[in-house]
Design a protein around this motif. Structure first.
Motif, PDB file in Angstrom:
ATOM      1  N   UNK A  33       0.858  -1.185   0.000  1.00 28.69           N
ATOM      2  CA  UNK A  33       0.000   0.000   0.000  1.00 28.69           C
ATOM      3  C   UNK A  33       0.892   1.232   0.000  1.00 28.69           C
ATOM      4  N   UNK A  34       0.642   2.122  -0.935  1.00 25.05           N
ATOM      5  CA  UNK A  34       1.495   3.283  -1.147  1.00 25.05           C
ATOM      6  C   UNK A  34       0.680   4.564  -1.055  1.00 25.05           C
ATOM      7  N   UNK A  35       1.302   5.587  -0.490  1.00 26.61           N
ATOM      8  CA  UNK A  35       0.753   6.938  -0.491  1.00 26.61           C
ATOM      9  C   UNK A  35       1.805   7.858  -1.077  1.00 26.61           C
ATOM     10  N   UNK A 100       5.267   5.460   2.144  1.00 28.15           N
ATOM     11  CA  UNK A 100       4.917   6.839   1.816  1.00 28.15           C
ATOM     12  C   UNK A 100       6.072   7.446   1.035  1.00 28.15           C
ATOM     13  N   UNK A 101       5.773   8.014  -0.131  1.00 29.52           N
ATOM     14  CA  UNK A 101       6.785   8.641  -0.978  1.00 29.52           C
ATOM     15  C   UNK A 101       6.387  10.088  -1.195  1.00 29.52           C
ATOM     16  N   UNK A 102       7.218  11.000  -0.725  1.00 29.34           N
ATOM     17  CA  UNK A 102       6.916  12.433  -0.776  1.00 29.34           C
ATOM     18  C   UNK A 102       7.858  13.133  -1.746  1.00 29.34           C
ATOM     19  N   UNK A 103       7.349  14.187  -2.367  1.00 28.26           N
ATOM     20  CA  UNK A 103       8.199  15.009  -3.215  1.00 28.26           C
ATOM     21  C   UNK A 103       8.080  16.470  -2.817  1.00 28.26           C
ATOM     22  N   UNK A 104       9.230  17.152  -2.768  1.00 25.49           N
ATOM     23  CA  UNK A 104       9.278  18.594  -2.582  1.00 25.49           C
ATOM     24  C   UNK A 104       8.547  19.027  -1.311  1.00 25.49           C
ATOM     25  N   UNK A 105       7.549  19.903  -1.422  1.00 27.46           N
ATOM     26  CA  UNK A 105       6.862  20.399  -0.231  1.00 27.46           C
ATOM     27  C   UNK A 105       6.156  19.276   0.522  1.00 27.46           C
ATOM     28  N   UNK A 106       5.823  18.189  -0.172  1.00 32.63           N
ATOM     29  CA  UNK A 106       5.243  17.036   0.495  1.00 32.63           C
ATOM     30  C   UNK A 106       6.178  16.454   1.547  1.00 32.63           C
ATOM     31  N   UNK A 107       7.501  16.619   1.355  1.00 30.61           N
ATOM     32  CA  UNK A 107       8.464  16.150   2.354  1.00 30.61           C
ATOM     33  C   UNK A 107       8.333  16.948   3.640  1.00 30.61           C
ATOM     34  N   UNK A 108       8.201  18.270   3.511  1.00 37.42           N
ATOM     35  CA  UNK A 108       8.050  19.103   4.705  1.00 37.42           C
ATOM     36  C   UNK A 108       6.713  18.846   5.372  1.00 37.42           C
ATOM     37  N   UNK A 109       5.695  18.563   4.569  1.00 37.74           N
ATOM     38  CA  UNK A 109       4.406  18.183   5.144  1.00 37.74           C
ATOM     39  C   UNK A 109       4.572  16.963   6.040  1.00 37.74           C
ATOM     40  N   UNK A 110       5.284  15.950   5.564  1.00 36.30           N
ATOM     41  CA  UNK A 110       5.495  14.743   6.357  1.00 36.30           C
ATOM     42  C   UNK A 110       6.254  15.066   7.651  1.00 36.30           C
ATOM     43  N   UNK A 111       7.296  15.889   7.564  1.00 33.15           N
ATOM     44  CA  UNK A 111       8.076  16.217   8.759  1.00 33.15           C
ATOM     45  C   UNK A 111       7.243  16.982   9.784  1.00 33.15           C
ATOM     46  N   UNK A 112       6.381  17.873   9.321  1.00 32.28           N
ATOM     47  CA  UNK A 112       5.494  18.575  10.252  1.00 32.28           C
ATOM     48  C   UNK A 112       4.524  17.592  10.912  1.00 32.28           C
TER      49      UNK A 112
END
Length: 238
Positions: A33-35, A100-112
């Motif tokens: 399962x991927x997000x 979970x695979x994040x790109x760009x601002x999505x990475x900062x979203x994950x860290x927050x």
């Protein structure tokens, strides 16, 4: 730990993957399962590696969520956090590895989300692709609230069993590099791809077969650990 890699096949290599997840040695036997979380000004364009990866993983039996986050041109951190909580929560049902695979601002979203203990279900793997530097983000008023790097205080491990960063040596959104900005301070393994820019369409990403191979690996390996994925400069020179 920082590793530099030479990239192959990043341009125009679409490939057709007709096998199932259990048919290829070295790949996970159960559907995962991927997000996928996108960044600023991202409208899920055709040809972007996140859309390409969604199609390829779905074709071999994995469940993939690639949501359009609200107001991507003027994102609101609280709204995006609410979306993240909802979508991560939906990964909890059933069997299979959660990635979970994040790109760009999505990475900062994950860290927050990690800093706020807002990840409702621990996941198995997180890949942060081309996280922008806090100082870059704070220069842009529409996304400045994402900029201050939150205090994580050991929470990364509670949110994900394995977290890895992939960046480039010439990302205009992260001038000091992902390793110096995030990898070293957070103690996260970081892969550096030479000349890969912001790892977006403008840089040729695009189809990314190496990432597809990493996503399907049976073990939580580094992006670059397998012969099918990326090879380090040292290995190529041997």
């Amino acid at each position: 730990m920082t590793t530099e890699y030479a990239m192959t096949g990043q341009y125009g290599m679409t490939g057709q993957y007709a096998t199932t997840a259990s048919a290829t040695p070295g790949y996970a036997t159960a559907p995962g399962r991927f997000l996928l979380l996108h960044g600023w000004q991202h409208h899920r364009p055709a040809g972007h590696w996140q859309r390409w990866l969604t199609d390829r993983l779905t074709a071999v039996g994995h469940t993939v969520r690639y949501p359009q986050l609200p107001d991507p041109d003027e994102p609101d951190l609280e709204h995006w956090l609410a979306e993240l909580r909802a979508h991560v929560g939906e990964l909890s049902g059933g069997e299979g590895r959660r990635t979970v695979i994040c790109h760009s601002l999505g990475c900062l979203l994950w860290l927050h989300a990690v800093a706020r203990d807002a990840v409702p279900v621990p996941v198995d793997r997180v890949l942060l692709v081309a996280p922008p530097a806090p100082e870059f983000v704070q220069q842009h008023p529409r996304i400045a609230e994402f900029g201050p790097l939150p205090t994580l205080a050991g929470r990364l491990r509670a949110a994900a069993s394995h977290t890895r960063i992939v960046g480039s040596d010439d990302d205009p959104c992260c001038p000091r590099g992902a390793a110096a900005t995030y990898g070293d301070p957070l103690g996260l393994p970081t892969d550096v791809l030479p000349g890969a820019g912001h790892l977006d369409l403008a840089a040729g990403y695009g189809p990314w077969p190496e990432l597809l191979a990493w996503a399907r690996e049976a073990e939580a390996t580094a992006l670059g650990a397998g012969a099918r994925v990326l090879r380090s400069r040292h290995e190529i020179q041997q």
